[in-house]
Design an enzyme around this catalytic site. Structure first.
Site, mmCIF file in Angstrom:
data_model
loop_
_atom_site.group_PDB
_atom_site.id
_atom_site.type_symbol
_atom_site.label_atom_id
_atom_site.label_comp_id
_atom_site.label_asym_id
_atom_site.label_seq_id
_atom_site.Cartn_x
_atom_site.Cartn_y
_atom_site.Cartn_z
ATOM 1 N N ASP A 1 65.441 64.565 84.070
ATOM 2 C CA ASP A 1 65.542 63.292 83.341
ATOM 3 C C ASP A 1 64.849 62.054 84.141
ATOM 4 O OD1 ASP A 1 66.034 62.338 81.020
ATOM 5 O OD2 ASP A 1 68.320 61.982 81.224
ATOM 6 N N SER B 1 61.057 60.104 94.668
ATOM 7 C CA SER B 1 59.803 59.399 94.338
ATOM 8 C C SER B 1 60.108 58.407 93.072
ATOM 9 C CB SER B 1 58.701 60.537 93.737
ATOM 10 O OG SER B 1 58.079 61.117 94.926
ATOM 11 N N LYS C 1 49.125 66.845 88.873
ATOM 12 C CA LYS C 1 49.346 67.599 90.346
ATOM 13 C C LYS C 1 47.891 67.093 90.908
ATOM 14 C CE LYS C 1 52.067 69.965 93.132
ATOM 15 N NZ LYS C 1 53.419 69.824 93.033
ATOM 16 N N LYS D 1 59.752 70.091 85.137
ATOM 17 C CA LYS D 1 60.572 69.454 86.261
ATOM 18 C C LYS D 1 61.104 68.013 85.949
ATOM 19 C CE LYS D 1 58.866 70.750 90.313
ATOM 20 N NZ LYS D 1 58.304 70.642 91.433
HETATM 21 N N1 GLU Z 1 55.277 67.752 95.315
HETATM 22 C C1 GLU Z 1 56.511 67.577 94.860
HETATM 23 C C2 GLU Z 1 56.914 68.527 93.707
HETATM 24 O O1 GLU Z 1 56.268 69.523 93.446
HETATM 25 C C3 GLU Z 1 56.936 66.131 94.692
HETATM 26 C C4 GLU Z 1 56.101 65.526 93.429
HETATM 27 C C5 GLU Z 1 56.507 63.732 93.385
HETATM 28 O O2 GLU Z 1 57.234 63.455 94.417
HETATM 29 O O3 GLU Z 1 55.588 63.351 92.717
HETATM 30 O O4 GLU Z 1 57.866 68.401 93.188
#
Ligand code: GLU
Length: 477
Positions: free
Chosen positions: A105, A370, A112, A100
């Site tokens: 990018d 984020s 996780k 992702k």
């Molecule tokens: N939990 C979200 C995701 O699965 C956000 C991850 C984040 O912002 O680091 O993409």
């Protein structure tokens, strides 16, 4: 059977399902087997069992933090608070974060976390204690740090939990000037950023708007032309992602929401459902049952199969399996959640001509914002703070010069558009929209250019794997 409780993936674990999707893209790329193994391997996993005393009784909690990749640092990804969390799921989700981030990018590796807990069963003070202990254990092992490993919210967690984590970290390392950046998704007054809470849902909206700008793709999916306002949507899951996506798509784009599938049943109304009203109802009653302006259906699994144009899956993994894939009638499926369609189910959907906007693309909005939050924390300054007045004054004087030269005044609406403030929310939205649009253009270009790329997911993985692979071959192997 309830439609949000099917956590098995046609005989394959979640991480096996992710690996099979990756393999499909790797086969197209004809990637070197050693490089393929390097990219796919989860680099490290920490399992923590820790005791917390609650009302005089000791309870043992279990949690994980998995780092899938560190090719870019920090490794990034949310922490899930749920009773069903397990190590395989956390590893699968960490891998998805790698792809992702590469696709969007965003210069992060993938990680996780998960904590086995039903957060609704605890009082706020107890939950805070549990989250603080968990954070301290992760920090002690180096699994939370602004430079190397930065959690965020995921299912069952939100800004409040992130503020507790940041607070626990700061107490451990008060001399770390960047301590605020140890976690993202914080409340705005605790170092968070405007627009983060709704970012994933907003990203889904921007991605769908971009999809509908490409008439070939709309036709390929067999959807009605005329944009989002002509589409009937069914959504599964009215949590943070589902609620915001449904709200923006119905309020801003005038799409019709014909059904909501939730844990305790589904709501159906082909005339359209008011998301805000249902959301308020759910906050009071805890579910959709009893909502007055739609038909309540107890066996919600069947509602996923009803006639509609777009099905948004915003609950959890393994929701469309070989058991129900054939009966899905939506032309376009949007994976707001991570991994809601199993590998084998996808093969069946493809035969029906269904187009899927894959998780690693469509729900990237959260991590994109984020990234903005993390850079803001490292800069120790709000976006737009220094330049805002200057930019406004410049826009004001440009308008004044033009008005004087023309001998006429601009209508107020045009003026407002020109002097629109470069405030934090506007900048976040602009950055998010740009990222979602650009990523779609990149993956659709691969999808259309090559006969051996059967779908948008494979195209998205090709792009992501190529970026990660480039790093390993150039700098690490
Ligand atoms: N939990 C979200 C995701 O699965 C956000 C991850 C984040 O912002 O680091 O993409």
């Amino acid at each position: 059977m309830n439609a949000i409780e099917v956590p098995t993936g046609n005989g394959h674990s979640f991480s096996e399902n992710v690996d099979r999707l990756v393999d499909k893209a790797m086969a197209v790329l004809n990637i070197d087997p050693a490089l393929a193994q390097t990219i796919k391997a989860c680099q490290s996993v920490l399992q923590i069992r820790f005791p917390v005393k609650i009302h005089g009784e000791v309870e043992i909690f279990t949690g994980w933090r998995a780092i899938h990749s560190e090719h870019m640092l920090p490794s990034k990804g949310g922490i899930r608070f749920a009773t069903f969390v397990n190590q395989d799921e956390v590893e699968a989700l960490a891998a998805l974060m790698t792809y992702k981030c590469a696709l969007a990018d965003v210069p992060f590796g993938g990680a996780k976390g998960g904590l086995v807990i039903d957060p609704t069963k605890y009082e706020e003070d107890d939950l805070r204690k549990i989250v603080s202990h968990f954070t301290r254990h992760m920090a002690a092992k180096g699994f939370i740090h602004p430079a190397t490993n930065v959690p965020a919210p995921d299912m069952g967690a939100g800004p409040r939990e992130m503020a507790w984590m940041a607070d626990a970290y700061r107490h451990l390392f008060p001399e770390d000037i960047n301590s605020q950046a140890c976690v993202t998704g914080k409340p705005v007054d605790q170092g968070g950023i405007e627009g983060r809470t709704e970012a994933t849902g907003r990203g889904v909206q921007y991605a769908l708007q971009e999809f509908f700008r490409h008439t070939d793709d709309v036709r390929k999916a067999g959807l009605r032309e005329g944009g989002l306002s002509q589409q009937q949507i069914v959504i599964q899951g009215l949590g943070n992602v589902g609620y915001h996506a449904a709200k923006f798509l119905t309020e801003d784009d005038r799409a019709t929401l014909v059904a909501i599938v939730e844990r305790d049943g589904a709501l159906v109304n082909t005339e359209g459902i008011d998301v805000e009203k249902v959301h308020k109802h759910m906050q009071v009653s805890g579910g959709v049952h009893g909502y007055p302006d739609a038909t309540y259906v107890e066996n919600s699994a069947h509602v996923l199969e009803m006639d509609c144009d777009i099905l948004i899956l915003a609950a959890m993994e393994n929701q469309i399996t070989t058991g129900n894939a054939e009966r899905i009638r939506a032309r376009l499926i949007v994976e707001g959640a991570n991994g809601p369609i199993t590998f084998d189910a996808e093969t069946m959907l493809k035969k029906q001509g269904t187009v899927i906007l894959p998780d690693l693309y469509i729900n990237a909005g959260g991590v994109v914002v984020s990234y903005f939050e993390w850079t803001k924390n490292l800069a120790h300054m709000r976006f737009g703070k220094m330049g805002r007045r200057f930019m406004q004054a410049r826009a004001d004087s440009a308008i004044e010069i033009l008005e004087q030269a023309m001998g006429d005044r601009f209508p107020e609406t045009i003026k407002q558009g020109v002097i629109k403030e470069a405030d934090e929310l506007n900048l976040v939205r602009s950055g998010l929209e740009d990222t979602m649009c650009e990523a779609y253009q990149e993956i659709r270009a691969i999808w259309h250019a090559r006969d051996d790329v059967p779908d948008l997911r494979t195209a998205a993985y090709i792009l992501a794997i190529d970026r990660v692979g480039h790093y390993y071959t150039e700098y690490a192997l």
